[in-house]
Write an enzyme that holds these catalytic residues in place. Sequence first.
Site, PDB file in Angstrom:
ATOM      1  N   ASP A 190       1.260  -0.262  15.875  1.00 49.94           N
ATOM      2  CA  ASP A 190       2.337  -0.245  14.862  1.00 49.94           C
ATOM      3  C   ASP A 190       3.206   1.017  14.959  1.00 49.94           C
ATOM      4  OD1 ASP A 190       0.277  -1.974  13.944  1.00 49.94           O
ATOM      5  OD2 ASP A 190       1.041  -1.861  11.905  1.00 49.94           O
ATOM      6  N   ARG A 198       1.674   5.582  17.007  1.00 52.41           N
ATOM      7  CA  ARG A 198       0.323   5.051  17.259  1.00 52.41           C
ATOM      8  C   ARG A 198       0.062   4.948  18.755  1.00 52.41           C
ATOM      9  NH1 ARG A 198      -1.187   1.355  12.751  1.00 52.41           N
ATOM     10  NH2 ARG A 198      -2.215  -0.136  14.113  1.00 52.41           N
ATOM     11  N   GLU A 207      -0.995  -8.540   9.712  1.00 51.04           N
ATOM     12  CA  GLU A 207      -2.225  -9.201  10.157  1.00 51.04           C
ATOM     13  C   GLU A 207      -2.368 -10.571   9.506  1.00 51.04           C
ATOM     14  OE1 GLU A 207      -1.885  -6.427  12.143  1.00 51.04           O
ATOM     15  OE2 GLU A 207      -2.516  -5.326  10.375  1.00 51.04           O
ATOM     16  N   SER A 234       3.338  -4.999   3.263  1.00 50.01           N
ATOM     17  CA  SER A 234       2.305  -5.039   4.303  1.00 50.01           C
ATOM     18  C   SER A 234       1.935  -6.486   4.583  1.00 50.01           C
ATOM     19  CB  SER A 234       1.040  -4.320   3.831  1.00 50.01           C
ATOM     20  OG  SER A 234       1.280  -2.965   3.613  1.00 50.01           O
ATOM     21  N   ASP A 248      -1.618  -3.588  19.134  1.00 43.35           N
ATOM     22  CA  ASP A 248      -1.482  -3.269  17.710  1.00 43.35           C
ATOM     23  C   ASP A 248      -1.072  -1.818  17.474  1.00 43.35           C
ATOM     24  OD1 ASP A 248      -1.519  -3.754  14.907  1.00 43.35           O
ATOM     25  OD2 ASP A 248      -3.492  -2.832  14.765  1.00 43.35           O
ATOM     26  N   THR A 291       0.832  -1.204   0.000  1.00 47.17           N
ATOM     27  CA  THR A 291       0.000   0.000   0.000  1.00 47.17           C
ATOM     28  C   THR A 291       0.868   1.256   0.000  1.00 47.17           C
ATOM     29  OG1 THR A 291      -0.011   0.009   2.412  1.00 47.17           O
ATOM     30  CG2 THR A 291      -1.859  -1.103   1.338  1.00 47.17           C
ATOM     31  N   ASN A 341       3.413  -3.976  13.894  1.00 48.83           N
ATOM     32  CA  ASN A 341       3.162  -4.827  15.054  1.00 48.83           C
ATOM     33  C   ASN A 341       3.715  -6.244  14.883  1.00 48.83           C
ATOM     34  OD1 ASN A 341       0.851  -4.823  13.051  1.00 48.83           O
ATOM     35  ND2 ASN A 341       0.353  -6.653  14.191  1.00 48.83           N
ATOM     36  N   TRP A 344      -8.164  11.598   9.318  1.00 48.96           N
ATOM     37  CA  TRP A 344      -7.481  10.506   8.600  1.00 48.96           C
ATOM     38  C   TRP A 344      -6.826  11.027   7.329  1.00 48.96           C
ATOM     39  CZ3 TRP A 344      -7.531   6.384  11.748  1.00 48.96           C
ATOM     40  CH2 TRP A 344      -6.994   5.194  11.274  1.00 48.96           C
ATOM     41  N   TRP A 380      -8.575   2.274   7.141  1.00 51.68           N
ATOM     42  CA  TRP A 380      -9.069   1.453   8.251  1.00 51.68           C
ATOM     43  C   TRP A 380     -10.311   2.106   8.875  1.00 51.68           C
ATOM     44  CZ3 TRP A 380      -5.836  -0.415  13.095  1.00 51.68           C
ATOM     45  CH2 TRP A 380      -6.576  -1.403  13.776  1.00 51.68           C
TER      46      TRP A 380
HETATM   47  N1  PQQ Z   1      -3.642   0.871   6.703  1.00 51.51           N
HETATM   48  C1  PQQ Z   1      -4.426   1.866   7.204  1.00 51.51           C
HETATM   49  C2  PQQ Z   1      -5.122   2.840   6.341  1.00 51.51           C
HETATM   50  O1  PQQ Z   1      -4.712   2.944   5.180  1.00 51.51           O
HETATM   51  O2  PQQ Z   1      -6.072   3.493   6.811  1.00 51.51           O
HETATM   52  C3  PQQ Z   1      -4.450   1.806   8.552  1.00 51.51           C
HETATM   53  C4  PQQ Z   1      -3.667   0.721   8.883  1.00 51.51           C
HETATM   54  C5  PQQ Z   1      -3.161   0.156   7.717  1.00 51.51           C
HETATM   55  C6  PQQ Z   1      -3.352   0.186  10.154  1.00 51.51           C
HETATM   56  O3  PQQ Z   1      -3.717   0.755  11.187  1.00 51.51           O
HETATM   57  C7  PQQ Z   1      -2.565  -0.988  10.219  1.00 51.51           C
HETATM   58  O4  PQQ Z   1      -2.289  -1.494  11.310  1.00 51.51           O
HETATM   59  C8  PQQ Z   1      -2.039  -1.557   9.002  1.00 51.51           C
HETATM   60  N2  PQQ Z   1      -1.239  -2.620   9.171  1.00 51.51           N
HETATM   61  C9  PQQ Z   1      -0.642  -3.173   8.101  1.00 51.51           C
HETATM   62  C10 PQQ Z   1       0.303  -4.270   8.414  1.00 51.51           C
HETATM   63  O5  PQQ Z   1       0.441  -4.532   9.599  1.00 51.51           O
HETATM   64  O6  PQQ Z   1       0.937  -4.824   7.514  1.00 51.51           O
HETATM   65  C11 PQQ Z   1      -0.827  -2.691   6.823  1.00 51.51           C
HETATM   66  C12 PQQ Z   1      -1.670  -1.577   6.605  1.00 51.51           C
HETATM   67  C13 PQQ Z   1      -1.749  -1.129   5.192  1.00 51.51           C
HETATM   68  O7  PQQ Z   1      -0.930  -1.621   4.399  1.00 51.51           O
HETATM   69  O8  PQQ Z   1      -2.574  -0.324   4.810  1.00 51.51           O
HETATM   70  C14 PQQ Z   1      -2.314  -0.986   7.737  1.00 51.51           C
END
Ligand code: PQQ
Length: 585
Positions: free
Chosen positions: A305, A330, A171, A168, A303, A153, A255, A481, A545
């Site tokens: 991160d 965070r 999770e 990424s 979590d 991303t 995380n 955001w 998110w």
């Molecule tokens: N992506 C967002 C967003 O774009 O709003 C918010 C988050 C991500 C998070 O809060 C995450 O914890 C998160 N974690 C991962 C990961 O742990 O690999 C990836 C991403 C992502 O790639 O968008 C998010």
Amino acid sequence: NDDVVKNQANPNFWASQSGDYAATRYSTLDQINTSNVADLKVAWTFSTGVLRGHEGSPLVIGDVMYLHTPFPNIVFALNLADEQKIIWKYEPKQDPSVIPVMCCDTVNRGLAYADGKIILQQADTNVVALDAKTGKELWKVANGDPKRGETATNTVLIVRDKVITAISGAEFGVRGYVTAYDLNTGKLAWRAYNIGPDNEILFDPNKTTSLGKPVGKDSSLKTWNGDQWKIGGGTLWGGWSYDPEADLFYYGSANPSTWNPSQRAGPDGKPIDQKWTMAIIARNPDTGVASWAYQMTPFDEWDYDGVNENILVDLDIKGQKTPALVHFDRNGFAYTLNRKNGELLVAEKFDPVVNWATGIDMDKASPNYGRPIRVAKYSTFRDGKGADFNTKGICPAALGSKDMQPASFSKLTGLFYVPTNHVCMDYEPFKVSYTSGQPYVGATLSMFPAPDSHGGMGNFIAWDASQGKIVWSKPEQFSVWSGALTTAGGVVFYGTLEGYFKAVDQKDGKELFKFKTPSGIISNAMTYTHGGKQYVGVMSGVGGWAGIGLAAGLTNPNDGLGAVGGYAGLKQYTNLGGTLTVFSL
Ligand code: PQQ
């Protein structure tokens, strides 16, 4: 990269996602300023044709704007000199099976430009170089495999001839890594994992330091139980920055997986650090070797991160000019470090409701130096006994006091302008087993507005990083955001989840302008000039998110990793979209 430096230094362009290598997101343009910003009008708009969360921002180089979309990651080149006509359009063919493997919407944090090339990282992890003139594909390389839970991303960082990028999937039990490819050929130059053996994390036991001391042998391995590091997370998907003088680039790691801390306890059943997840890491761009690292949240239980951007500015700290790195984590603490050596200078809460820790231990003589002072009541770790225990009222929620939306540093005021969340959670871990490519989460969350607050879920704040103090705070109904932009006109711009594009005064946070765009804003404000006139642009398109309920059509409150319930009210204000709105006087 000389071309990147030259373009970033040209205030008429918006040449990289973070504005400059230091990630200040500050523009010296001042035609639009505090006295006239109220007169902003829509100059033109462009529909991307995609209806999911739109993050990042367009780039402007000369007469051309380069615009990206969420999955399927279409790229448009628009001619600013001729009615924004589409010069070329690039539409990658991607297997839609990548969509459910993306944790937090099908977002993309934008393109990079250098030496006549546009670099895109697709959701399926393919890094693609396009000829900026024609949109023709020059090279393409797979940086990971969505079948193993690896997706992408983030934007890339270009330093000299290296395209530096990430993965990424924490999770999904992905072991995070950063990779450098050759800008001209796409050939792999080096790869550094964030967790694992020294030769794979590219940490030198004697030379890589943490809080001033060499990290020693197996600094990561010895902080994991057995071989859990192999599925241990610590991905990276946030912002980059680079200091040419130190020749170091900076990023944060995510995380540890799973979210159930009991499953990650040490062999003695006690918490264990899980290095180098949740850390800021400084590396050399040519070799990938780490110079220093600092872990914000050892043995994460929430979590939190550590991926948020690191802003590089020289600050006056205790009367001394200091090469600083400022990071809004965070976990609710804003950290000021010396970016040359990783020395910890300031660590303070940037939202007073943060309750999982009372502070960061700043006593250099303490064995816990640099570590959070935890509050037992808000721990989600139950010694492996009561994995089903629901810990209530933890602040902040998993999406943090701030997530990936970048802050901005104003050279005018010397302050940081930070989009924040004001959200808390209940957190209930459960036992989860690992299957490659499947979610490996292990906790059920519910999120809600912070109690005893203004009733909103966000604040837009001004922060003094030398003192570690909030200067002013502007409440928002939902989490902010969207990424901030400061300008020499004294204005700071940002968007809201309801869809407002706002301009406020850097001095006191007074709202000077707002306009409701077609959809919620989770992208970053940018500015450029064309024909001698200043423009400000932002993409709307709710998601990420926080907006996953709307973006993915989810209604169960615990879905979307707990965000659906927390942000259920959003649907009364906005709907899906995908539009660039450009303003001028
Ligand atoms: N992506 C967002 C967003 O774009 O709003 C918010 C988050 C991500 C998070 O809060 C995450 O914890 C998160 N974690 C991962 C990961 O742990 O690999 C990836 C991403 C992502 O790639 O968008 C998010």
